[in-house]
Design a protein around this motif. Structure first.
Motif, PDB file in Angstrom:
ATOM      1  N   UNK A 259      45.717  65.654  36.151  1.00 32.19           N
ATOM      2  CA  UNK A 259      45.236  66.667  37.086  1.00 32.19           C
ATOM      3  C   UNK A 259      46.242  66.881  38.226  1.00 32.19           C
ATOM      4  N   UNK A 260      47.366  66.140  38.173  1.00 31.99           N
ATOM      5  CA  UNK A 260      48.439  66.392  39.137  1.00 31.99           C
ATOM      6  C   UNK A 260      48.445  65.487  40.360  1.00 31.99           C
ATOM      7  N   UNK A 261      47.636  64.419  40.353  1.00 35.25           N
ATOM      8  CA  UNK A 261      47.598  63.529  41.524  1.00 35.25           C
ATOM      9  C   UNK A 261      48.494  62.316  41.305  1.00 35.25           C
ATOM     10  N   UNK A 262      48.940  61.730  42.416  1.00 33.28           N
ATOM     11  CA  UNK A 262      49.740  60.504  42.297  1.00 33.28           C
ATOM     12  C   UNK A 262      48.804  59.313  42.123  1.00 33.28           C
ATOM     13  N   UNK A 263      49.191  58.403  41.235  1.00 34.28           N
ATOM     14  CA  UNK A 263      48.345  57.243  40.980  1.00 34.28           C
ATOM     15  C   UNK A 263      49.215  55.997  40.829  1.00 34.28           C
ATOM     16  N   UNK A 264      48.748  54.914  41.428  1.00 40.05           N
ATOM     17  CA  UNK A 264      49.488  53.644  41.391  1.00 40.05           C
ATOM     18  C   UNK A 264      48.610  52.579  40.740  1.00 40.05           C
ATOM     19  N   UNK A 265      49.187  51.819  39.827  1.00 34.79           N
ATOM     20  CA  UNK A 265      48.427  50.741  39.176  1.00 34.79           C
ATOM     21  C   UNK A 265      48.876  49.387  39.729  1.00 34.79           C
ATOM     22  N   UNK A 266      47.882  48.543  40.010  1.00 35.54           N
ATOM     23  CA  UNK A 266      48.105  47.197  40.549  1.00 35.54           C
ATOM     24  C   UNK A 266      48.459  46.287  39.370  1.00 35.54           C
ATOM     25  N   UNK A 267      49.683  45.743  39.401  1.00 35.67           N
ATOM     26  CA  UNK A 267      50.187  44.947  38.273  1.00 35.67           C
ATOM     27  C   UNK A 267      50.396  43.494  38.713  1.00 35.67           C
ATOM     28  N   UNK A 268      49.439  42.612  38.430  1.00 34.87           N
ATOM     29  CA  UNK A 268      49.632  41.210  38.789  1.00 34.87           C
ATOM     30  C   UNK A 268      50.360  40.452  37.679  1.00 34.87           C
ATOM     31  N   UNK A 269      51.191  39.488  38.066  1.00 37.29           N
ATOM     32  CA  UNK A 269      51.811  38.631  37.057  1.00 37.29           C
ATOM     33  C   UNK A 269      51.995  37.240  37.650  1.00 37.29           C
ATOM     34  N   UNK A 270      52.216  36.255  36.773  1.00 35.90           N
ATOM     35  CA  UNK A 270      52.502  34.903  37.249  1.00 35.90           C
ATOM     36  C   UNK A 270      51.641  33.868  36.561  1.00 35.90           C
ATOM     37  N   UNK A 271      51.953  32.623  36.897  1.00 36.65           N
ATOM     38  CA  UNK A 271      51.246  31.502  36.260  1.00 36.65           C
ATOM     39  C   UNK A 271      49.859  31.273  36.875  1.00 36.65           C
ATOM     40  N   UNK A 273      46.977  32.604  37.310  1.00 34.92           N
ATOM     41  CA  UNK A 273      46.161  33.734  36.869  1.00 34.92           C
ATOM     42  C   UNK A 273      44.657  33.491  37.010  1.00 34.92           C
ATOM     43  N   UNK A 274      44.216  32.248  37.222  1.00 33.21           N
ATOM     44  CA  UNK A 274      42.810  31.935  37.033  1.00 33.21           C
ATOM     45  C   UNK A 274      41.867  32.624  38.042  1.00 33.21           C
ATOM     46  N   UNK A 275      42.132  32.456  39.359  1.00 33.91           N
ATOM     47  CA  UNK A 275      41.203  33.002  40.370  1.00 33.91           C
ATOM     48  C   UNK A 275      41.103  34.523  40.246  1.00 33.91           C
ATOM     49  N   UNK A 276      42.256  35.169  40.062  1.00 38.98           N
ATOM     50  CA  UNK A 276      42.254  36.632  39.929  1.00 38.98           C
ATOM     51  C   UNK A 276      41.454  37.055  38.700  1.00 38.98           C
ATOM     52  N   UNK A 277      41.666  36.344  37.586  1.00 38.36           N
ATOM     53  CA  UNK A 277      40.993  36.708  36.336  1.00 38.36           C
ATOM     54  C   UNK A 277      39.479  36.594  36.465  1.00 38.36           C
ATOM     55  N   UNK A 278      39.029  35.528  37.103  1.00 37.92           N
ATOM     56  CA  UNK A 278      37.580  35.333  37.225  1.00 37.92           C
ATOM     57  C   UNK A 278      36.977  36.472  38.051  1.00 37.92           C
ATOM     58  N   UNK A 279      37.663  36.889  39.122  1.00 36.05           N
ATOM     59  CA  UNK A 279      37.140  38.013  39.922  1.00 36.05           C
ATOM     60  C   UNK A 279      37.023  39.277  39.070  1.00 36.05           C
ATOM     61  N   UNK A 280      38.050  39.535  38.239  1.00 31.07           N
ATOM     62  CA  UNK A 280      38.030  40.747  37.408  1.00 31.07           C
ATOM     63  C   UNK A 280      36.914  40.677  36.367  1.00 31.07           C
ATOM     64  N   UNK A 281      36.787  39.504  35.730  1.00 31.55           N
ATOM     65  CA  UNK A 281      35.773  39.379  34.673  1.00 31.55           C
ATOM     66  C   UNK A 281      34.382  39.571  35.246  1.00 31.55           C
ATOM     67  N   UNK A 282      34.166  39.068  36.465  1.00 34.35           N
ATOM     68  CA  UNK A 282      32.828  39.167  37.055  1.00 34.35           C
ATOM     69  C   UNK A 282      32.417  40.612  37.280  1.00 34.35           C
ATOM     70  N   UNK A 283      33.384  41.514  37.462  1.00 37.65           N
ATOM     71  CA  UNK A 283      32.995  42.901  37.729  1.00 37.65           C
ATOM     72  C   UNK A 283      33.087  43.789  36.482  1.00 37.65           C
ATOM     73  N   UNK A 284      33.381  43.154  35.341  1.00 38.06           N
ATOM     74  CA  UNK A 284      33.441  43.941  34.112  1.00 38.06           C
ATOM     75  C   UNK A 284      32.032  44.089  33.528  1.00 38.06           C
TER      76      UNK A 284
END
Ligand SMILES: Cc1cc2nc3c(=O)[nH]c(=O)nc-3n(C[C@H](O)[C@H](O)[C@H](O)COP(=O)(O)OP(=O)(O)OC[C@H]3O[C@@H](n4cnc5c(N)ncnc54)[C@H](O)[C@@H]3O)c2cc1C
Length: 298
Positions: A259-271, A273-284
């Motif tokens: 639709x012509x808008x600018x969009x940025x994706x949050x790209x996490x990486x690294x060893x 991963x656990x705390x971030x992953x649990x937060x994401x899974x909880x909101x899925x």
């Protein structure tokens, strides 16, 4: 959230790490910086920008924070050398906030200096309510000397409109999101209808006051509301951006970009991963379904 999903979420702390890893792979680029570079390239080829996060938080030792800060400086160099369309996002507790506030400030200052050298930008993520005042204070301290820094405000916080009123005076560059931490009722709204209204109210205020906003949501109703305000104000493409998380609703992502808008994706990486992953899974919302499919081989 369905009852089944609530049950799965409650039992997550007891799920073995390899299983959590299996389900959360989609949210994380991988363990190494090369993984992040690969994912950013894919996104850039589709006209999507990135913000890269080196996973880690609540570190216990100053040397870990120093290593993380050095990692961010290396990352900024790589982004520059490889001509990637990406900036970086970091967490104060990864930079040593809970150990020593001035030490944390200095670590971030070094990263922002490096980013400035490469004409790049640093965003300070917002963590739980115990860090909100420090995050805003450190951000405003840095903003006095640097233009290439921004932070995040969460619409679920009761203090949010007051914070926005103050940050607007400084023409702050803000990511605006609902908020992900499990906060006590005293500090954060728990009712999703109120959080959504607070998101809309704050977003209108920011855009009317010409603050640059990273509109960070996958909630299509809020995306629609943002598009409405953008249209009413006749904002140019460069005056705002949408933001989404890696691995979430790619269809909506493509719709916004096409639709012509600018969009940025949050790209996490690294060893770490656990705390971030649990937060994401909880909101899925499909979490329970995924687990059952995996367990029963459906
Ligand atoms: C770029 C970005 C940066 C962020 N930074 C921060 C931060 O610094 N601090 C902070 O507290 N929070 C941060 N968040 C998280 C944010 O606060 C919300 O928790 C998260 O975005 C979910 O809220 P939502 O607005 O997408 O609405 P929701 O109502 O939660 O979700 C809307 C729809 O999106 C989909 N969806 C959402 N999450 C998932 C998921 N994990 N898996 C699959 N589908 C999903 C579902 O279809 C859901 O129905 C960030 C979010 C984004 C997009």
């Amino acid at each position: 959230m369905s009852l089944l999903n609530k049950l799965v979420v409650l039992t997550l702390p007891f799920v073995p790490k390899p299983i959590v890893h299996y389900f959360s792979k989609r949210y994380i680029a991988g363990p190494h910086v090369e993984d992040a570079v690969r994912v950013i390239r894919e996104l850039n080829s589709k006209g999507i920008m990135a913000t890269v996060d080196i996973l880690g938080e609540e570190i216990k030792d100053k040397s870990e924070a120093e290593a993380a800060a050095a990692g961010y400086c290396d990352l900024l160099k790589i982004i520059n050398e490889q001509k990637l369309d990406a900036n970086v996002s970091l967490k104060l507790t990864h930079m040593g906030l809970k150990l020593d506030k001035d030490f944390c400030y200095q670590n971030i200052r070094d990263i922002i200096e490096t980013a400035a050298k490469y004409n790049n930008f640093v965003r300070i993520d917002m963590e739980d309510h115990t860090t909100t005042s420090d995050t805003i204070e450190i951000f405003l301290r840095l903003k006095k000397d640097y233009e290439n820094v921004g932070t995040v405000i969460q619409a679920y916080m009761r203090r949010t409109q007051k914070d926005l009123n103050e940050l607007i005076k400084h023409k702050a560059n803000l990511r605006y999101c609902k908020g992900i931490y499990n906060e006590p009722r005293e500090v954060a709204y728990k009712d999703m209808a109120i959080i959504n209204e607070n998101f809309k109210y704050g977003l209108e205020k920011l855009l009317h006051n010409k603050c640059y906003v990273g509109i960070a949501t996958h909630d299509e109703k809020l995306v629609w509301h943002a598009l409405k305000v953008i249209d009413e104000l006749g904002l140019k493409r460069e005056e705002y951006e949408f933001q989404m998380l890696l691995g979430v609703d790619e269809q909506l992502r493509d719709i916004i970009v096409n639709d012509g808008h600018r969009l940025r994706v949050y790209v996490p990486f690294g060893e770490q991963w656990y705390a971030y992953s649990v937060r994401r899974l909880k909101e899925n919302p499909n979490m329970a379904g995924y687990v059952f499919k995996a367990v029963f081989g459906l």
